[in-house]
Design an enzyme around this catalytic site. Structure first.
Site, PDB file in Angstrom:
ATOM      1  N   CYS A 111      19.094 -36.383  13.548  1.00 24.19           N
ATOM      2  CA  CYS A 111      18.151 -35.805  14.501  1.00 24.19           C
ATOM      3  C   CYS A 111      16.850 -36.615  14.564  1.00 24.19           C
ATOM      4  CB  CYS A 111      17.917 -34.323  14.227  1.00 24.19           C
ATOM      5  SG  CYS A 111      17.204 -33.494  15.668  1.00 24.19           S
ATOM      6  N   HIS A 212      23.150 -32.057  14.244  1.00 29.92           N
ATOM      7  CA  HIS A 212      22.926 -31.646  12.853  1.00 29.92           C
ATOM      8  C   HIS A 212      24.258 -31.401  12.142  1.00 29.92           C
ATOM      9  CE1 HIS A 212      18.534 -31.164  12.540  1.00 29.92           C
ATOM     10  NE2 HIS A 212      18.591 -30.916  13.840  1.00 29.92           N
ATOM     11  N   GLU A 214      24.943 -31.330   9.107  1.00 35.45           N
ATOM     12  CA  GLU A 214      24.810 -30.528   7.872  1.00 35.45           C
ATOM     13  C   GLU A 214      25.040 -29.041   8.145  1.00 35.45           C
ATOM     14  OE1 GLU A 214      22.360 -31.755   9.553  1.00 35.45           O
ATOM     15  OE2 GLU A 214      20.697 -30.318   9.644  1.00 35.45           O
TER      16      GLU A 214
END
Ligand code: MN
Length: 238
Positions: A111, A212, A214
Site C-alpha cells: 500500500c 493489503h 496481510e
C-alpha cells in the site's frame, strides 16, 4: 530463524507508534520472526548509522501501509485531495527503502509501501485518484475484502507466486503510482488500469502491492504466498 523487519505505522492523533496485528500474523505464518522497526526521528544523533544498523539487523523487510507521502518527494506541490503528510515517517521510510534497495534486501512493500518504493527510486504518484482520474472502480472500499480484481502480467514474480492471472484483492487507497520509477516494471493492474503491483526489471527480490495481502492471507494461499516468498528469499541471507 529469519527476522523480518516491519516499518512502523503511526497513530496520527496520539503520535504513538503502532502495528496492525495482521502484518505480524502473516509473517509468523510464513515461519519468521517479525521485528517492529521504530520511526527514528531525523534529529536522532548518528541517524545514518542507526538506519544502516536497522537494515543490517533484519533479513528482509515489509513496508507497511499508512498516510500519504509528502508530494515534495516527487517534485510536486500538495493538491487539496492529498492528506497531511507525516514528516518523520516519510523520512524514515524513504531512508530505509533506499538502504534496503542498495543492499538488495528482500522487500515486500504494501500500500503506502509500494508508493514509498516508487518515490524512493524517482517515480511519482497520483495524489488523489478520485479528483485526478475519472475511474469506473472505487479503490477506497475499506469494508470489502474483494473490492476489485487485479490482472497479473505474464512472466512476472507476482504471477509465479499467486499462480493466477486474475486475483481478487481488497482496496484502501486514494493514491497510486503515476510515473513508474526507472528500474521497476508493472506486475499487475486493476481492470481500470491503475498500477497495483510492481517488481524490479533486474529480478532483485522486491515486490510492491497496492492492496493489503496481510488482511487476506489467513484464508487465501495466493495472498499468504507473498509473505512466504519474502521469508524464503530472506533465508538465503540469514
Ligand atoms: Mn485498488
Amino acid at each position: 530463524m529469519v527476522i523480518i523487519g516491519l516499518s512502523t505505522n503511526q497513530d496520527l492523533s496520539g503520535g504513538k507508534n503502532c502495528m496492525p496485528p495482521d502484518y505480524v500474523s502473516a509473517v509468523l505464518r510464513a515461519g519468521a520472526l517479525p521485528v517492529i522497526l521504530p520511526t527514528v526521528p531525523a534529529s536522532a544523533p548518528g541517524y545514518d548509522e542507526l538506519m544502516d544498523k536497522a537494515i543490517n539487523a533484519v533479513d528482509g523487510i515489509v513496508f507497511t501501509g499508512g498516510p500519504d507521502i509528502d508530494p515534495k518527494y516527487y517534485r510536486e506541490k500538495r493538491l487539496p485531495g492529498c492528506h497531511e503528510p507525516v514528516p518523520e515517517r516519510d523520512r524514515a521510510d524513504l531512508s530505509l527503502m533506499q538502504r534496503a534497495v542498495a543492499v538488495r534486501k528482500p522487500i515486500l512493500a504494501i500500500c503506502r509501501g509500494i508508493q514509498v518504493l516508487n518515490v524512493a527510486l524517482g517515480g511519482s504518484l497520483y495524489q488523489d485518484l478520485p479528483s485526478q482520474l475519472n475511474l469506473p472502480l472505487s479503490h477506497q472500499q475499506p469494508d470489502h475484502p474483494q473490492a476489485h480484481r487485479v490482472l497479473a502480467e505474464k512472466d512476472t514474480l507476482l504471477q509465479s507466486l499467486v499462480q493466477e492471472t486474475s486475483l481478487e484483492v481488497n482496496s484502501r487507497h486514494h493514491q497510486a503510482i503515476r510515473d513508474l520509477a526507472i528500474g521497476l516494471k508493472v506486475s499487475a493492474r486493476s481492470e481500470d488500469g491503475v498500477i497495483e503491483a510492481v517488481e524490479f526489471e533486474d529480478g532483485r527480490p522486491a515486490l510492491g502491492v497496492q492492496w493489503h495481502p496481510e488482511n487476506l492471507s489467513k484464508d487465501s494461499p495466493a495472498h499468504q504466498a507473498l509473505f512466504d516468498w519474502l521469508v524464503r528469499s530472506s533465508e538465503r541471507r540469514a
